[in-house]
Design an enzyme around this catalytic site. Structure first.
Site, short mmCIF file in Angstrom:
data_model
loop_
_atom_site.label_atom_id
_atom_site.label_comp_id
_atom_site.label_asym_id
_atom_site.label_seq_id
_atom_site.Cartn_x
_atom_site.Cartn_y
_atom_site.Cartn_z
N CYS A 247 92.04 66.22 27.78
CA CYS A 247 90.83 65.47 28.12
C CYS A 247 89.60 66.37 28.09
O CYS A 247 88.47 65.88 28.02
CB CYS A 247 90.98 64.79 29.48
SG CYS A 247 91.38 65.89 30.85
N HIS A 248 89.82 67.69 28.11
CA HIS A 248 88.69 68.62 28.03
C HIS A 248 88.02 68.58 26.66
O HIS A 248 86.90 69.07 26.51
CB HIS A 248 89.16 70.05 28.32
CG HIS A 248 90.27 70.52 27.44
ND1 HIS A 248 91.61 70.31 27.74
CD2 HIS A 248 90.26 71.18 26.24
CE1 HIS A 248 92.36 70.82 26.79
NE2 HIS A 248 91.57 71.36 25.87
#
Length: 283
Positions: A247-248
């Site tokens: 998700c980064h």
């Protein structure tokens, strides 16, 4: 993570925060080093050991301009296209062999009842981790500061499961992603508790190659619902597995890095580290 490693990471994190706040001025090595109270020589060596590249190149990788460039190129997300950086001949990217299995409706509904969950503490280049697994795969991984709170957060995800502090091969294989040699990694299996929509979003995140970025809007389009950016953001914010579900790699369409459950500085650090590693392999 031992005391020295934690000190080094904190220094690097402080430097990254300084770069984030001052990238438009393109600070010099001396300026960044002075901000973290190290000599330029010592800082350059420490930073290069951690990121695998110089502070100057790292500054370029995490600048807003770089993020915008990546997002302008539709191929930057590469959801359906092959990864074109030549990595396939050198090492395997974890995105290609992380497999998600959703929990059964009963496991989901009853808070993990009948599940036996092993958990352990570990360290990474980005801070301390707690990682937990069932017999089917990793079910939880998160950065933490306090061990007691980390356990409370884990048990809150599966209130009816049976827990034991125990290392296993599933966890170890997942943690091997932080090592330099990915050619020996086997499939990393995840066993996740989530709605159908959340699972689809998390599976889509796995298709963003290391060293590349996407936006919430792009992911919504890939799911066939371009108006679902907000729902996508909520699902990303519920990601139970740090780093392995990347998700980064999702930032705002403006090029700003946006929020991150485990801290925006850590998000920037991971993005820069991945891009640096990718560039090293390309070269």
């Amino acid at each position: 993570m031992n005391a020295q490693q934690e000190l080094d990471y904190n220094r690097i994190a402080e430097a990254i925060e300084y770069i984030r706040n001052n990238f438009k001025a393109q600070p010099t090595l001396d300026q960044i080093a002075d901000n973290v109270h190290l000599s330029p020589f010592h800082f350059q060596r420490l930073f290069s050991e951690w990121a695998g590249t110089t502070p100057k190149k790292f500054l370029q990788y995490i600048s807003i301009g770089h993020a915008k460039t990546l997002l302008k190129d539709k191929q930057a997300t590469l959801f359906d296209a092959a990864f074109e950086t030549g990595l396939s001949g050198t090492g395997r990217l974890h995105d290609l062999f992380v497999k998600i299995e959703g929990m059964t409706p009963a496991e989901y509904k009853h808070g993990g009842k009948s599940l036996i969950i092993n958990y352990r503490f570990a360290n990474s280049p980005f801070g301390n981790l707690i990682v937990a697994s069932t017999s089917k795969g990793v079910c939880y991984m998160a950065f933490y500061v306090d061990k007691t709170n980390a356990i409370i957060d884990l048990k809150g995800k599966f209130p009816n499961a049976e827990f034991q502090q125990k290392s296993d091969s599933i966890q170890q294989n997942a943690l091997s992603i932080f090592q330099n040699d990915w050619s020996k990694l086997g499939d990393i299996k995840l066993h996740l508790k989530g709605t159908d929509f959340q699972l689809k979003v998390w599976e889509t995140l796995l298709k963003i190659p290391m060293g590349r970025l996407s936006s919430y809007g792009n992911i919504a389009e890939q799911l066939g619902n371009p108006n679902a950016s907000r729902a996508v953001g909520t699902a990303i914010g519920s990601n139970p597995v740090a780093f392995l579900i990347p998700c980064h790699r999702v930032i705002q369409s403006s090029g700003n890095t946006g929020g991150y459950m485990w801290g925006s500085t850590r998000k920037t650090a991971i993005i820069g580290w991945e891009i640096a590693k990718t560039k090293m392999i390309e070269e």
